[in-house]
Design a protein around this motif. Structure first.
Motif, PDB file in Angstrom:
ATOM      1  N   LYS A 142      47.005  13.503  34.586  1.00 49.19           N
ATOM      2  CA  LYS A 142      45.992  12.540  35.010  1.00 49.19           C
ATOM      3  C   LYS A 142      46.652  11.268  35.532  1.00 49.19           C
ATOM      4  O   LYS A 142      47.738  11.283  36.060  1.00 49.19           O
ATOM      5  CB  LYS A 142      45.041  12.269  33.850  1.00 49.19           C
ATOM      6  N   ASP A 143      45.965  10.139  35.380  1.00 52.54           N
ATOM      7  CA  ASP A 143      46.413   8.886  35.976  1.00 52.54           C
ATOM      8  C   ASP A 143      47.678   8.350  35.316  1.00 52.54           C
ATOM      9  O   ASP A 143      47.984   8.670  34.163  1.00 52.54           O
ATOM     10  CB  ASP A 143      45.307   7.830  35.870  1.00 52.54           C
ATOM     11  N   GLY A 144      48.374   7.490  36.049  1.00 48.58           N
ATOM     12  CA  GLY A 144      49.525   6.806  35.473  1.00 48.58           C
ATOM     13  C   GLY A 144      49.075   5.781  34.450  1.00 48.58           C
ATOM     14  O   GLY A 144      49.411   5.856  33.266  1.00 48.58           O
ATOM     15  N   ILE A 145      48.289   4.786  34.899  1.00 52.59           N
ATOM     16  CA  ILE A 145      47.708   3.773  34.011  1.00 52.59           C
ATOM     17  C   ILE A 145      46.211   3.722  34.284  1.00 52.59           C
ATOM     18  O   ILE A 145      45.787   3.524  35.424  1.00 52.59           O
ATOM     19  CB  ILE A 145      48.321   2.380  34.257  1.00 52.59           C
ATOM     20  N   GLU A 146      45.417   3.913  33.247  1.00 48.95           N
ATOM     21  CA  GLU A 146      43.962   3.829  33.366  1.00 48.95           C
ATOM     22  C   GLU A 146      43.470   2.699  32.462  1.00 48.95           C
ATOM     23  O   GLU A 146      43.774   2.683  31.267  1.00 48.95           O
ATOM     24  CB  GLU A 146      43.307   5.156  32.963  1.00 48.95           C
ATOM     25  N   VAL A 147      42.727   1.763  33.046  1.00 46.76           N
ATOM     26  CA  VAL A 147      42.297   0.565  32.311  1.00 46.76           C
ATOM     27  C   VAL A 147      40.781   0.501  32.280  1.00 46.76           C
ATOM     28  O   VAL A 147      40.130   0.420  33.326  1.00 46.76           O
ATOM     29  CB  VAL A 147      42.854  -0.718  32.959  1.00 46.76           C
ATOM     30  N   ASP A 148      40.200   0.535  31.076  1.00 46.47           N
ATOM     31  CA  ASP A 148      38.757   0.376  30.872  1.00 46.47           C
ATOM     32  C   ASP A 148      38.488  -0.845  30.002  1.00 46.47           C
ATOM     33  O   ASP A 148      39.293  -1.175  29.129  1.00 46.47           O
ATOM     34  CB  ASP A 148      38.167   1.595  30.155  1.00 46.47           C
ATOM     35  N   ASN A 149      37.330  -1.468  30.240  1.00 46.53           N
ATOM     36  CA  ASN A 149      36.858  -2.469  29.288  1.00 46.53           C
ATOM     37  C   ASN A 149      35.978  -1.792  28.243  1.00 46.53           C
ATOM     38  O   ASN A 149      36.280  -1.807  27.063  1.00 46.53           O
ATOM     39  CB  ASN A 149      36.075  -3.582  29.990  1.00 46.53           C
ATOM     40  N   SER A 150      34.896  -1.135  28.694  1.00 43.15           N
ATOM     41  CA  SER A 150      34.046  -0.370  27.780  1.00 43.15           C
ATOM     42  C   SER A 150      33.220   0.619  28.568  1.00 43.15           C
ATOM     43  O   SER A 150      32.611   0.270  29.585  1.00 43.15           O
ATOM     44  CB  SER A 150      33.117  -1.296  26.991  1.00 43.15           C
TER      45      SER A 150
END
Length: 386
Positions: A261-269
């Motif tokens: 999948k992704d290298g870096i995945e950033v979620d808040n909520s």
């Protein structure tokens, strides 16, 4: 071609499962023939090979020293108020068990795993098969953006979250975590999970590799993560998930291959993008390398980000900003990218708001070199897996 691929994949999975079954059967026979020897500690036994086996609740301060054999069996916890010390060069091997095997540092517990460049600490599995144990989980008391109080971790791994940004859960230095990803109560686990871990905790010189799921997952808190190597994992390399992480990270080397999948995945909520504190990782000196089938950095679900000196090579997509709020943070200048170098990548940018495409494009700089090291060289030399 498609049918042959599916058939080959199923055969591969069959042999992995068969290997695990045979190994479990052999281990069960060995246990029956050589029952474990009891010790003065309720959480420690000695198996037929003379190895120290940790299991259950570590309920008093304890040290693991180099030169001895150490194993992990089943759900294993470091209790509130207890400190676990792990010396340089120690290898801890998780063994197959009827219940998932993992090491969880509960809220109020601490782990001091202090390896060195010459003698790193290794958390691995006895079978050396991806997904054969549940990994290392640290549950802190730092701030998250949940509105319901402490968060229940994956399955039975413990709760996390509180109001202490200086939460100190110990030290992780020069360690490697591998072959993790075993589900706990039907919920996947990652190689290293940092749950509401605060700035009083040191996380430095870490490698997570050969895991069945994500390499490292960060849920809330504000811990600083430096000198991170994440490679050969089947999920996201770094998953900054629900909780609102507001920490920093510098000198990261990430490598994704195949169907990963992704290298870096950033979620808040995923539940409410407007929850605060808003996830706002500040990342610098990051190298991401793939083979063309993944997104290098994805920011979504109301998260912010600050990126500086980022080198991306051979991804399908470079940087993707998804959703109204995450796009808006770039437009108003609260999310920032500078010194971004993307090569051998089909699509450099994917955005929902066309106004920010030029903002991000202005950050492109071919001299950006990321973590400034090839795999296993520079600051990675000596302690990473070959």
């Amino acid at each position: 071609m498609y049918n042959k691929f599916i058939y080959s994949k199923h055969i591969h999975i069959f042999f992995i499962l068969l290997s695990c079954f045979l190994l479990t059967s052999c281990l069960q026979e060995e246990i029956e023939e050589n029952p474990p020897e009891e010790t003065e500690y309720s959480f420690l036994t000695i198996d037929g090979d003379g190895c120290n086996v940790l299991s259950g609740h570590i309920n008093e301060n304890f040290s693991l020293s180099n030169g001895e054999c150490w194993k992990l069996s089943g759900n294993t916890f470091v209790d509130n108020g207890v400190e676990l010390y792990i010396g340089q060069g120690v290898t801890i091997s998780a063994i197959d068990n009827s219940e998932p095997t993992f090491l969880s540092i509960l809220q109020g517990g601490k782990i001091f795993a202090e390896g060195s460049q010459e003698n790193p600490i290794i958390f691995t599995s006895f079978s050396q098969v991806e997904g054969s144990w549940g990994g290392l989980i640290i549950n802190g008391s730092a701030i998250t953006n949940t509105v319901t109080g402490p968060i229940e971790g994956n399955g039975t791994t413990g709760i996390f979250g509180g109001d202490n940004p200086y939460d100190n859960s110990g030290i992780l230095r020069y360690i490697r975590v591998e072959y993790s990803g075993e589900p706990v109560d039907g919920i996947e686990t990652e190689g290293l999970m940092l749950n509401a871990v605060g700035s009083g905790t040191e996380v430095n010189f870490i490698q997570v590799n050969d895991n069945l799921s994500d390499g490292i997952e960060i849920n809330g808190g504000n811990v600083v993560v430096n000198h991170l190597v994440v490679n050969n994992n089947n999920g996201d390399a770094v998953d900054i998930d629900n909780g609102g992480w507001t920490g920093t990270g510098s000198f990261w080397y990430i490598q994704q291959e195949g169907d990963y999948k992704d290298g870096i995945e950033v979620d808040n909520s995923e539940f409410d993008e407007a929850l605060t504190p808003v996830a706002f990782p500040i990342l610098s000196n990051v190298t991401l390398i793939a083979d063309g089938d993944q997104t290098a950095i994805k920011v979504r679900r109301g998260a912010k980000i600050s990126l500086d000196n980022i080198y991306i090579d051979s991804f399908s997509e470079g940087v993707e900003i998804e959703g109204l709020l995450s796009n808006q943070f770039f437009e108003i200048g609260e999310s920032i990218i500078s010194n971004l170098n993307i090569i051998n990548t089909e699509t450099l940018l994917i955005v929902d708001n066309p106004n920010i495409e030029s903002i991000i494009s202005n950050s492109l700089n071919t001299s950006a070199n990321g973590c400034n090291a090839d795999y296993g060289q520079g600051w990675m030399q000596g302690w990473t897996k070959n």
